[in-house]
Write a protein that holds these residues in place. Structure first.
Motif, short mmCIF file in Angstrom:
data_model
loop_
_atom_site.label_atom_id
_atom_site.label_comp_id
_atom_site.label_asym_id
_atom_site.label_seq_id
_atom_site.Cartn_x
_atom_site.Cartn_y
_atom_site.Cartn_z
N GLY A 67 -11.53 5.87 8.03
CA GLY A 67 -11.72 5.10 6.81
C GLY A 67 -10.53 5.04 5.90
N ALA A 68 -10.84 4.81 4.62
CA ALA A 68 -9.80 4.60 3.62
C ALA A 68 -8.92 5.81 3.45
N GLU A 69 -9.51 7.01 3.57
CA GLU A 69 -8.71 8.22 3.38
C GLU A 69 -7.64 8.34 4.46
N GLY A 70 -7.99 7.92 5.67
CA GLY A 70 -7.00 7.93 6.75
C GLY A 70 -5.88 6.97 6.48
N ARG A 71 -6.21 5.77 6.00
CA ARG A 71 -5.17 4.79 5.68
C ARG A 71 -4.29 5.31 4.55
N LYS A 72 -4.90 5.97 3.56
CA LYS A 72 -4.12 6.50 2.44
C LYS A 72 -3.16 7.58 2.92
N GLN A 73 -3.62 8.43 3.84
CA GLN A 73 -2.75 9.48 4.36
C GLN A 73 -1.58 8.88 5.13
N VAL A 122 3.72 8.53 2.81
CA VAL A 122 5.14 8.79 2.93
C VAL A 122 5.91 7.93 1.94
N SER A 123 7.21 8.19 1.82
CA SER A 123 8.01 7.39 0.90
C SER A 123 7.93 5.93 1.29
N PRO A 124 7.86 5.05 0.30
CA PRO A 124 7.70 3.63 0.60
C PRO A 124 8.88 3.06 1.35
N THR A 125 8.58 2.08 2.18
CA THR A 125 9.60 1.42 2.98
C THR A 125 10.42 0.49 2.10
N ALA A 126 11.72 0.57 2.20
CA ALA A 126 12.57 -0.35 1.47
C ALA A 126 12.44 -1.75 2.06
N SER A 151 7.63 -9.12 -7.09
CA SER A 151 7.30 -9.54 -8.46
C SER A 151 5.80 -9.52 -8.70
N SER A 152 5.02 -9.95 -7.72
CA SER A 152 3.56 -9.93 -7.89
C SER A 152 3.04 -8.51 -7.99
N LEU A 153 3.65 -7.58 -7.25
CA LEU A 153 3.24 -6.19 -7.34
C LEU A 153 3.59 -5.61 -8.71
N HIS A 154 4.81 -5.88 -9.17
CA HIS A 154 5.21 -5.38 -10.49
C HIS A 154 4.33 -5.99 -11.57
N LEU A 155 4.01 -7.26 -11.44
CA LEU A 155 3.16 -7.92 -12.43
C LEU A 155 1.78 -7.29 -12.47
N TYR A 188 0.83 -1.20 0.00
CA TYR A 188 0.00 0.00 0.00
C TYR A 188 0.87 1.26 0.00
N GLN A 189 1.97 1.23 0.74
CA GLN A 189 2.87 2.38 0.74
C GLN A 189 3.42 2.65 -0.65
N VAL A 190 3.85 1.58 -1.32
CA VAL A 190 4.41 1.73 -2.66
C VAL A 190 3.35 2.26 -3.63
N ILE A 191 2.17 1.64 -3.61
CA ILE A 191 1.10 2.02 -4.52
C ILE A 191 0.68 3.47 -4.31
N ASP A 192 0.51 3.87 -3.05
CA ASP A 192 0.10 5.24 -2.76
C ASP A 192 1.18 6.24 -3.14
N HIS A 193 2.44 5.88 -2.90
CA HIS A 193 3.54 6.80 -3.19
C HIS A 193 3.62 7.09 -4.69
N TYR A 194 3.41 6.07 -5.50
CA TYR A 194 3.55 6.25 -6.95
C TYR A 194 2.22 6.53 -7.65
N GLY A 195 1.13 6.61 -6.88
CA GLY A 195 -0.13 7.06 -7.44
C GLY A 195 -0.90 6.02 -8.24
N TYR A 196 -0.63 4.74 -8.00
CA TYR A 196 -1.40 3.70 -8.68
C TYR A 196 -2.68 3.41 -7.91
N SER A 197 -3.60 2.69 -8.55
CA SER A 197 -4.85 2.31 -7.89
C SER A 197 -4.58 1.33 -6.76
N ARG A 198 -5.25 1.53 -5.64
CA ARG A 198 -5.08 0.64 -4.50
C ARG A 198 -5.65 -0.76 -4.78
#
Length: 330
Positions: free
Chosen positions: A287-293, A297-301, A115-119, A75-85
């Motif tokens: 709700g979801a907006e709180g989780r998105k906020q 932040v930058s995704p965790t390595a 790999s599953s996320l990239h796919l 979720y951190q990665v998806i939100d950081h780069y603006g993809y659909s959750r």
């Protein structure tokens, strides 16, 4: 093999809000529901592996412990780069089916997660030429050198082979969006917002992994109705009657048990939000907006949450293919 019937529904959910009421005729909607129910079992996580010798039960239990951290990371990665959750649900469907069939180490599980996320990103953007090279490089860079491009790409091939190329699951979110076309128009927006948040919450908990998408969707909607006691009278009854007429029963034991679980999870989530907000002296965003906020932040390595997975292991070789409720009845 692919299940192309569902590609339009999944892709539509990635790029658009809930369909407006009456945009699908009754016959078309019922045909869609029938297709959902017919195909969702093809994407269900097997309760028993195809080959008992390939899965160690202790490893499977370990995967469940790793899983929630992986979901948060995605979720951190998806939100950081603006993809659909929605892509997190798709990628976790791929990962859950793979890990139910094969015993994997910590590092291989992390690699399969990447790999599953990239796919899923690549498939969702296929109409635009696939995921960009820069986004792929960014994803690989999150591993801080633990994995290479070759690791990720070869693991994609392993995933596709293991799950028999079934990469277009009917997710609970897709089912929720279509089911709520049966809800009275004036209440759709409220119920939809809460129900979608609850489908995201369900992804985080391994309890829901073996459940059918329609069961999770119905449980999310039922839990959403429970959380919205001030809706106009008769809204729930109207929706439940319409859904039941189309083969979706909100009164089933499995649906109600799953809804009870979501009630508990949402209460725990609300308590965590309140506690975190109190420490930071910030207002709570529900709700979801709180989780998105929280995930903006930058995704965790990958190596920054290794502590959740136990002692570090060497970098793997490139794998070879082979609560309380009222008396309303809710």
């Amino acid at each position: 093999m692919y299940c192309p019937t569902f590609v339009p529904f999944v892709q539509a959910s990635l790029s658009a809000p809930a369909p407006a009421p009456n945009t699908l005729c009754s016959a078309s909607l019922e045909a869609t529901f029938g297709q959902f129910l017919e195909a969702e079992s093809a994407y269900r996580v097997l309760n028993e592996p195809r080959d008992e010798s390939r899965v160690d039960e202790e490893k499977r239990r370990s995967n469940e412990k790793w899983r929630s951290r992986i979901v948060d990371w995605k979720y951190q990665v998806i939100d950081h780069y603006g993809y659909s959750r929605e892509l997190v649900a798709i990628s976790m469907s791929i990962l859950d089916r793979y890990s139910s069939l094969r015993a994997v180490s910590k590092k291989c599980y992390q690699l399969a997660a990447m790999s599953s996320l990239h796919l899923s990103i690549k498939l969702s953007t296929s109409s635009h030429g696939g995921a960009s090279g820069s986004s792929f490089n960014d994803l690989v860079d999150l591993s801080k050198g633990i994995f290479t491009r070759d690791h990720v790409l070869v693991m994609e091939g392993v995933l596709l082979e293991e799950i028999e190329w079934r990469v277009h699951p009917v997710t609970p979110c897709v089912v929720v969006r279509h089911l709520l076309l049966l809800c009275p128009e004036e209440s759709v927006e409220q119920v939809l917002e809460v129900a979608i948040f609850l489908t995201e919450l369900a992804i985080c908990d391994s309890y829901f992994v073996p459940l059918l998408s329609s069961t999770v969707a119905l449980a999310s909607i039922l839990s959403a109705f429970r959380a919205l006691p001030l809706l106009p009278p008769g809204v729930y009854e109207t929706f439940a009657s319409e859904a039941r007429a189309r083969g979706f029963d909100l009164d089933g034991a499995g649906v109600r048990e799953a809804a009870d679980k979501l009630d508990d999870l949402s209460c725990a989530e609300a308590d965590a939000d309140a506690s975190s907000a109190a420490k930071q002296e910030q207002p709570v965003t529900p709700g979801a907006e709180g989780r998105k906020q929280r995930n903006s932040v930058s995704p965790t390595a990958v190596d920054e949450f290794d502590s959740a997975f136990g002692p570090s292991a060497p970098t793997p070789p490139v794998p070879s293919p082979m609560r309380g409720r009222d008396d309303s009845g809710l």
